[in-house]
Write an enzyme that holds these catalytic residues in place. Structure first.
Site, mmCIF file in Angstrom:
data_model
loop_
_atom_site.group_PDB
_atom_site.id
_atom_site.type_symbol
_atom_site.label_atom_id
_atom_site.label_comp_id
_atom_site.label_asym_id
_atom_site.label_seq_id
_atom_site.Cartn_x
_atom_site.Cartn_y
_atom_site.Cartn_z
ATOM 1 N N GLY A 167 4.814 -7.627 3.740
ATOM 2 C CA GLY A 167 4.711 -8.488 2.559
ATOM 3 C C GLY A 167 5.861 -8.231 1.600
ATOM 4 O O GLY A 167 6.508 -9.163 1.088
ATOM 5 N N GLY A 212 0.841 -1.207 0.000
ATOM 6 C CA GLY A 212 0.000 0.000 0.000
ATOM 7 C C GLY A 212 0.867 1.246 0.000
ATOM 8 O O GLY A 212 1.982 1.230 0.514
ATOM 9 N N ARG A 253 -23.101 7.170 16.409
ATOM 10 C CA ARG A 253 -22.711 7.289 15.002
ATOM 11 C C ARG A 253 -21.294 6.739 14.816
ATOM 12 O O ARG A 253 -20.472 6.831 15.739
ATOM 13 C CB ARG A 253 -22.716 8.755 14.554
ATOM 14 N N MET A 292 -7.356 2.432 10.571
ATOM 15 C CA MET A 292 -6.680 1.294 9.942
ATOM 16 C C MET A 292 -5.675 0.704 10.938
ATOM 17 O O MET A 292 -5.688 1.060 12.117
ATOM 18 C CB MET A 292 -5.981 1.743 8.666
ATOM 19 N N GLY A 293 -4.801 -0.160 10.441
ATOM 20 C CA GLY A 293 -3.756 -0.719 11.299
ATOM 21 C C GLY A 293 -3.620 -2.225 11.226
ATOM 22 O O GLY A 293 -2.738 -2.794 11.844
ATOM 23 N N GLU A 348 -9.334 -1.162 13.250
ATOM 24 C CA GLU A 348 -10.095 -2.072 12.373
ATOM 25 C C GLU A 348 -9.941 -3.545 12.772
ATOM 26 O O GLU A 348 -10.812 -4.360 12.511
ATOM 27 C CB GLU A 348 -9.688 -1.875 10.912
ATOM 28 N N ASP A 360 0.853 1.365 9.436
ATOM 29 C CA ASP A 360 0.471 0.508 10.570
ATOM 30 C C ASP A 360 1.544 0.461 11.665
ATOM 31 O O ASP A 360 1.254 0.079 12.797
ATOM 32 C CB ASP A 360 0.207 -0.926 10.088
ATOM 33 N N ARG A 382 -23.888 12.813 21.729
ATOM 34 C CA ARG A 382 -23.843 11.489 21.078
ATOM 35 C C ARG A 382 -22.606 10.680 21.461
ATOM 36 O O ARG A 382 -21.616 11.221 21.970
ATOM 37 C CB ARG A 382 -23.801 11.682 19.555
HETATM 38 O O1 F6P Z 1 -1.152 -1.923 5.642
HETATM 39 C C1 F6P Z 1 -1.635 -0.648 5.379
HETATM 40 C C2 F6P Z 1 -3.143 -0.638 5.271
HETATM 41 O O2 F6P Z 1 -3.555 0.682 5.034
HETATM 42 C C3 F6P Z 1 -3.875 -1.265 6.455
HETATM 43 O O3 F6P Z 1 -3.945 -0.424 7.564
HETATM 44 C C4 F6P Z 1 -5.193 -1.595 5.816
HETATM 45 O O4 F6P Z 1 -5.845 -2.647 6.482
HETATM 46 C C5 F6P Z 1 -4.818 -1.996 4.419
HETATM 47 O O5 F6P Z 1 -3.558 -1.417 4.150
HETATM 48 C C6 F6P Z 1 -5.806 -1.561 3.376
HETATM 49 O O6 F6P Z 1 -5.388 -2.037 2.163
HETATM 50 P P1 F6P Z 1 -6.040 -1.615 0.758
HETATM 51 O O7 F6P Z 1 -5.456 -0.296 0.379
HETATM 52 O O8 F6P Z 1 -5.672 -2.710 -0.153
HETATM 53 O O9 F6P Z 1 -7.523 -1.499 0.989
#
Ligand code: F6P
Length: 353
Positions: free
Chosen positions: A110, A10, A271, A175-176, A227, A133, A168
């Site tokens: 990766g 990414g 929300r 993400m992460g 997430e 992350d 609220r």
């Molecule tokens: O590893 C970086 C990341 O942004 C994660 O936090 C997230 O789960 C994933 O990549 C999202 O990947 P994509 O851009 O393929 O949706």
């Protein structure tokens, strides 16, 4: 000297700052030729490169994304466009055709795992750790993380004013992946009342009770959930499963699930906001520009001294390098004795226990 540079996985803020720092150091200090490889390992399979001279890399320090393009499904040992065949020999033949002396691989777990396998096949590689992350082993920081945390903090600041106005419960999902670093640091920086991490499975009733206790005073609650977070009695919320990907699980949606569950248990409205790729896009913070520049210039030194099979790292605040073999396939999660978790307890925050 002829060096190739690629960005894999990414994208994240700071990639261009590394490309710039590596290229300029090699051009200015060694008169090297530098080639950019397009779209990660795909460019080495499909023969897509461009020359990176001083002009091409000027003015890109603050640009988000990557001028080279990237790919997060391209594993040369399992190439999606060839039915999962191993095309690593084809890739190495192209490296030889280009007469590359080494390749700088900028990426996350990766990408580092692929780089390590290629390095075992004889490719001279230097790795640079990238991921919002912040979950790569043996480095306490990867560039891009600080920029993502800044986005989360700003989002929480904004959600707080509307949460307070309406009384609220507002949930921000970060993400992460399997690590809670973004939610933890973003949540602390954005004054979240509840922080939920993958490393600490939460009790739904404990979160509901904490929010209920705040309904009269102060009248609102701000929740920051990673997430990958999940209740003690259920697994992670998987948004999508990708075929032919080294990283097939796409997480996302736990904030909406939690909102629904809390709504059934609370008087106040709930929300949820999914921060998503907003955390990855845009310009890097000053911290990330500096870190990425330091990583890039350190990578150039490793290349100059022929120190291959290494990844640049930050340990105890100092630049160093570690073996790619030690990094490959690893992961770095928030330790349960992390000082920020201790601080969260002191501040009266809930971690969902
Ligand atoms: O590893 C970086 C990341 O942004 C994660 O936090 C997230 O789960 C994933 O990549 C999202 O990947 P994509 O851009 O393929 O949706």
């Amino acid at each position: 000297m002829h060096i190739g540079i690629l960005t894999g996985g990414g994208d994240c803020p700071g990639l261009n700052a590394v490309i710039r720092a590596v290229s300029l150091a090699l051009i200015n200090e060694c008169g090297a030729k530098v080639s950019g490889i397009r779209q990660g390992f795909l460019g080495l399979i499909e023969k897509r490169t461009l020359e990176l001279d001083s002009l091409v890399v000027s003015g890109i320090l603050a640009q988000g994304g990557t001028i080279l393009g990237t790919h997060n499904r391209c594993d040369p040992f399992h190439y999606f466009a060839a039915g999962g065949a191993d095309v690593s020999a084809q890739l190495l033949a192209y490296v030889a055709e280009l007469q590359l002396d080494a390749v700088v691989v900028i990426g996350g777990d990766g990408t580092m795992a692929i780089a390590e396998r290629l390095s075992r096949l004889g490719l001279p590689v230097v790795g640079v750790p990238k991921t919002i992350d912040n979950d790569l082993p043996l480095t306490e920081r990867s560039f891009g993380f600080d920029s993502a945390v800044a986005v989360v903090a700003e989002a929480l600041d904004r959600l707080a004013t509307t949460a307070r106005s309406h009384g609220r419960v507002m949930i921000a999902e970060t993400m992460g992946r399997y690590a809670g670093w973004i939610a933890l640091e973003g949540g602390i920086a954005g004054a979240a009342d509840v922080i939920l991490l993958p490393e600490l499975p939460y009790e739904l009733e404990a979160v509901a009770e904490f929010c209920r206790a705040r309904e009269a005073e102060p009248g609102y609650t701000l929740i920051c959930i990673a997430e990958g977070a999940h209740p003690r009695d259920a697994g992670m919320v998987v948004h999508q499963k990708l075929k032919d990907s080294p990283d097939p699980l796409r997480l996302g949606g736990v904030g909406a699930v939690l909102a629904h569950q809390l709504q059934e248990r609370l008087g106040s409205e709930v929300r949820s906001t999914l921060l998503g790729h907003v955390q990855r896009g845009g310009t890097p913070t000053a911290f990330d520009r500096i870190l990425a520049t330091q990583f890039g210039s350190y990578a150039a030194q490793l290349l100059k001294h022929g120190r291959f099979g290494r990844m640049v790292a930050l340990q105890a605040g100092a630049l160093t390098d570690v073996s790619l073999a030690e990094v490959a396939g690893g992961n770095r999660r928030v330790p349960l004795d992390h000082p920020l978790l201790q601080a969260a307890h002191g501040l009266g925050l809930s971690l969902g226990q």
